[in-house]
Design a protein around this motif. Structure first.
Motif, PDB file in Angstrom:
ATOM      1  N   LEU A   1      22.509 -13.171  -3.765  1.00 47.00           N
ATOM      2  CA  LEU A   1      21.959 -13.167  -5.120  1.00 47.00           C
ATOM      3  C   LEU A   1      20.793 -12.192  -5.161  1.00 47.00           C
ATOM      4  CD1 LEU A   1      21.714 -17.036  -5.682  1.00 47.00           C
ATOM      5  CD2 LEU A   1      23.736 -15.567  -5.885  1.00 47.00           C
ATOM      6  N   GLU A   2      20.780 -11.356  -6.182  1.00 42.39           N
ATOM      7  CA  GLU A   2      19.709 -10.372  -6.321  1.00 42.39           C
ATOM      8  C   GLU A   2      19.018 -10.525  -7.670  1.00 42.39           C
ATOM      9  OE1 GLU A   2      21.250  -6.467  -5.695  1.00 42.39           O
ATOM     10  OE2 GLU A   2      21.502  -6.727  -3.522  1.00 42.39           O
ATOM     11  N   HIS A   3      17.805 -11.025  -7.646  1.00 43.68           N
ATOM     12  CA  HIS A   3      16.910 -11.080  -8.806  1.00 43.68           C
ATOM     13  C   HIS A   3      17.592 -11.711 -10.041  1.00 43.68           C
ATOM     14  CE1 HIS A   3      14.073  -8.674  -6.573  1.00 43.68           C
ATOM     15  NE2 HIS A   3      15.030  -7.788  -6.325  1.00 43.68           N
ATOM     16  N   LEU A   4      18.194 -12.861  -9.845  1.00 41.47           N
ATOM     17  CA  LEU A   4      18.874 -13.529 -10.960  1.00 41.47           C
ATOM     18  C   LEU A   4      17.861 -14.109 -11.947  1.00 41.47           C
ATOM     19  CD1 LEU A   4      21.868 -15.520  -9.418  1.00 41.47           C
ATOM     20  CD2 LEU A   4      21.841 -13.245 -10.427  1.00 41.47           C
ATOM     21  N   HIS A   5      18.163 -13.920 -13.217  1.00 43.37           N
ATOM     22  CA  HIS A   5      17.320 -14.461 -14.276  1.00 43.37           C
ATOM     23  C   HIS A   5      18.218 -15.003 -15.379  1.00 43.37           C
ATOM     24  CE1 HIS A   5      13.293 -14.760 -16.145  1.00 43.37           C
ATOM     25  NE2 HIS A   5      13.976 -14.718 -17.272  1.00 43.37           N
ATOM     26  N   LYS A   6      17.889 -16.200 -15.874  1.00 42.11           N
ATOM     27  CA  LYS A   6      18.694 -16.806 -16.938  1.00 42.11           C
ATOM     28  C   LYS A   6      17.800 -17.611 -17.864  1.00 42.11           C
ATOM     29  CE  LYS A   6      22.635 -17.949 -18.927  1.00 42.11           C
ATOM     30  NZ  LYS A   6      23.557 -16.957 -19.527  1.00 42.11           N
ATOM     31  N   THR A   7      17.930 -17.349 -19.166  1.00 42.39           N
ATOM     32  CA  THR A   7      17.199 -18.122 -20.174  1.00 42.39           C
ATOM     33  C   THR A   7      18.192 -18.762 -21.136  1.00 42.39           C
ATOM     34  OG1 THR A   7      16.993 -16.195 -21.622  1.00 42.39           O
ATOM     35  CG2 THR A   7      15.190 -16.600 -20.070  1.00 42.39           C
ATOM     36  N   TYR A   8      17.762 -19.852 -21.722  1.00 46.34           N
ATOM     37  CA  TYR A   8      18.563 -20.544 -22.738  1.00 46.34           C
ATOM     38  C   TYR A   8      17.706 -20.736 -23.980  1.00 46.34           C
ATOM     39  CZ  TYR A   8      21.606 -21.753 -18.795  1.00 46.34           C
ATOM     40  OH  TYR A   8      22.420 -21.700 -17.701  1.00 46.34           O
TER      41      TYR A   8
ATOM     42  N   ASP B   1      14.119 -14.876 -11.565  1.00 47.56           N
ATOM     43  CA  ASP B   1      14.046 -13.816 -10.562  1.00 47.56           C
ATOM     44  C   ASP B   1      14.332 -14.331  -9.150  1.00 47.56           C
ATOM     45  OD1 ASP B   1      13.690 -11.176  -9.754  1.00 47.56           O
ATOM     46  OD2 ASP B   1      11.600 -11.525  -9.222  1.00 47.56           O
ATOM     47  N   ASN B   2      15.490 -14.997  -8.990  1.00 45.60           N
ATOM     48  CA  ASN B   2      15.832 -15.573  -7.694  1.00 45.60           C
ATOM     49  C   ASN B   2      16.719 -14.648  -6.877  1.00 45.60           C
ATOM     50  OD1 ASN B   2      14.552 -18.147  -7.568  1.00 45.60           O
ATOM     51  ND2 ASN B   2      15.918 -18.855  -9.188  1.00 45.60           N
ATOM     52  N   SER B   3      16.308 -14.417  -5.651  1.00 50.07           N
ATOM     53  CA  SER B   3      17.121 -13.701  -4.667  1.00 50.07           C
ATOM     54  C   SER B   3      17.376 -14.639  -3.492  1.00 50.07           C
ATOM     55  CB  SER B   3      16.418 -12.437  -4.181  1.00 50.07           C
ATOM     56  OG  SER B   3      16.240 -11.521  -5.254  1.00 50.07           O
ATOM     57  N   LEU B   4      18.611 -14.640  -3.017  1.00 54.06           N
ATOM     58  CA  LEU B   4      18.998 -15.623  -2.015  1.00 54.06           C
ATOM     59  C   LEU B   4      20.187 -15.100  -1.228  1.00 54.06           C
ATOM     60  CD1 LEU B   4      18.195 -18.556  -1.209  1.00 54.06           C
ATOM     61  CD2 LEU B   4      19.982 -19.360  -2.766  1.00 54.06           C
TER      62      LEU B   4
ATOM     63  N   ASP C   1      12.137 -25.059  -7.499  1.00 50.29           N
ATOM     64  CA  ASP C   1      11.135 -25.735  -8.325  1.00 50.29           C
ATOM     65  C   ASP C   1      10.725 -24.794  -9.457  1.00 50.29           C
ATOM     66  OD1 ASP C   1       9.346 -27.891  -8.954  1.00 50.29           O
ATOM     67  OD2 ASP C   1       7.698 -26.668  -8.173  1.00 50.29           O
ATOM     68  N   GLY C   2      10.760 -25.298 -10.662  1.00 47.81           N
ATOM     69  CA  GLY C   2      10.368 -24.481 -11.804  1.00 47.81           C
ATOM     70  C   GLY C   2      11.212 -23.247 -11.991  1.00 47.81           C
ATOM     71  N   GLY C   3      12.493 -23.328 -11.627  1.00 45.80           N
ATOM     72  CA  GLY C   3      13.390 -22.195 -11.798  1.00 45.80           C
ATOM     73  C   GLY C   3      13.342 -21.160 -10.694  1.00 45.80           C
ATOM     74  N   ARG C   4      12.513 -21.395  -9.676  1.00 44.90           N
ATOM     75  CA  ARG C   4      12.366 -20.424  -8.592  1.00 44.90           C
ATOM     76  C   ARG C   4      12.704 -21.049  -7.243  1.00 44.90           C
ATOM     77  NH1 ARG C   4       9.503 -16.022 -10.459  1.00 44.90           N
ATOM     78  NH2 ARG C   4       8.183 -16.353 -12.292  1.00 44.90           N
ATOM     79  N   VAL C   5      13.166 -20.207  -6.327  1.00 47.63           N
ATOM     80  CA  VAL C   5      13.296 -20.620  -4.934  1.00 47.63           C
ATOM     81  C   VAL C   5      11.905 -20.563  -4.314  1.00 47.63           C
ATOM     82  CG1 VAL C   5      14.292 -20.081  -2.688  1.00 47.63           C
ATOM     83  CG2 VAL C   5      15.665 -19.775  -4.747  1.00 47.63           C
ATOM     84  N   VAL C   6      11.369 -21.726  -3.929  1.00 49.13           N
ATOM     85  CA  VAL C   6      10.005 -21.771  -3.401  1.00 49.13           C
ATOM     86  C   VAL C   6       9.976 -21.830  -1.877  1.00 49.13           C
ATOM     87  CG1 VAL C   6       9.058 -22.817  -5.486  1.00 49.13           C
ATOM     88  CG2 VAL C   6       9.918 -24.295  -3.657  1.00 49.13           C
ATOM     89  N   GLU C   7      11.138 -22.111  -1.285  1.00 49.32           N
ATOM     90  CA  GLU C   7      11.181 -22.210   0.169  1.00 49.32           C
ATOM     91  C   GLU C   7      12.638 -22.192   0.608  1.00 49.32           C
ATOM     92  OE1 GLU C   7       8.990 -24.926   3.622  1.00 49.32           O
ATOM     93  OE2 GLU C   7       8.779 -25.411   1.504  1.00 49.32           O
TER      94      GLU C   7
END
Length: 338
Positions: free
Chosen positions: A5-12, A24-27, A216-222
């Motif tokens: 995953l590269e810098h994923l962003h999603k809003t509703y 902005d999740n990368s995994l 948490d809060g839409g982000r990968v924190v760990e």
């Protein structure tokens, strides 16, 4: 199947405004393993998984299966790619109008497989999940654990590359949960699957996963190996998850809500050694245990203890050095002491 995953962003958009569900999740999810995604309700884990599993498209960013970008596929190619994905859910999602066997047959019918081949594949899958004698059973006669086994058989019938498990054990009792996790581990190894487990239960991560990402809060924190996350949780939400594990009486039990400045991590063989007794006999320091517990991971045990030391600063530093030398890592709010 390796997933990136590269810098994923999603809003509703809702009546109350715009919700940023994925920020902005990368995994990187390795192939041929069981990977956990854990978060509390509303953390964004389900939204993230809908993007990973191609049920929705991100507003920005990219999803790759191996080296192939898949989030921007055209409809025909997207449908073909989705057929290589298996999914199981908390509420089983079985067809009540079909028998157990016909539920397993459903994805094979969609793929246009010949009836003779469907019959053979259904028998094979029912045998793999331990329900070879339940092919003709109405869904209403199955227990919760049996329903989930049928759901697993259906999800894997078409030989997918990836299996997503969305809160797959949340509706089950602890004993049934263990049996389902054992089954998933067994099938993952037999079929060389990439399994992504979405859960709010740290016990599931502990018992089934090799690696985990905390949301948490839409982000990968760990993120990292499960044994490392259990031994060295960094984010407050991860520490909160770990403090709540009490399954089987092996969780962290806190009998004093005061103190506990030092966190001791006992890893592997150190959990069986009387290290603190030897320390107390050797140094002019006393200790007060505020909380303790052991988590039994598949590969090793992780022990955690919250303590206070009473003594001269130099003597406490010598104690910490002694503990480190004997396989016990010591941490305070400032970090790990070496």
């Amino acid at each position: 199947m390796h997933i990136t995953l590269e810098h994923l962003h999603k809003t509703y958009r809702t009546k109350d405004g715009v919700i940023e569900a994925v920020k902005d999740n990368s995994l990187s999810i390795p192939e041929n393993t069981i990977f956990g995604i854990i978060g509390k309700s509303g953390a964004g884990k389900s939204s993230l998984v809908r993007l990973i599993s191609l049920l929705e498209s991100p507003d920005s960013g990219a999803v790759y299966y191996n080296d192939k970008r898949v989030d921007n596929l055209q409809k025909k190619d997207l449908i073909a790619q989705r057929r290589k994905i298996g999914m199981i859910f908390q509420n089983f999602n079985l067809f009540s109008s079909r028998t157990a066997g016909r539920n397993v047959a459903y994805p094979l019918e969609i793929c246009g497989m010949a009836e003779k081949d469907i019959k053979e594949r259904v028998e094979e899958m029912l045998s793999l999940v331990g329900l070879a004698d339940r092919a003709d059973a109405p869904v209403s006669t199955l227990s919760g654990g049996q329903k989930q086994r049928i759901a697993i058989a259906r999800a894997l019938a078409a030989k997918p590359d990836i299996l997503f498990c969305d809160e797959a054990t949340s509706a089950l009792d602890p004993q049934t949960t263990h049996s389902i996790l054992d089954l998933i581990r067994e099938l993952q190894a037999k079929m060389n699957l990439t399994v992504v487990m979405i859960t709010h239960q740290m016990e599931v991560v502990r018992d089934a996963c090799r690696e985990v990402a905390v949301i948490d809060g839409g982000r990968v924190v760990e993120q990292g190996l499960v044994q490392d996350i259990f031994a060295h949780p960094k984010s407050p939400v991860t520490k909160d998850f770990l403090s709540g594990i009490t399954s089987g009486g092996t969780g962290i039990v806190r009998w004093s809500h005061e103190g506990g400045k030092y966190v001791l991590h006992f890893i592997g063989g150190a959990t069986n050694e009387p290290v603190l007794s030897r320390m107390a006999a050797q140094f002019k320091v006393s200790f007060n245990i505020r909380a303790a517990g052991i988590q039994h991971l598949p590969d090793k045990d992780i022990g955690t203890m919250l303590v206070d030391f009473d003594g001269a600063d130099d003597e406490i530093r010598r104690c910490i050095a002694f503990l480190n030398e004997n396989g016990v890592e010591v941490e305070t709010e400032e970090g790990v002491h070496e």
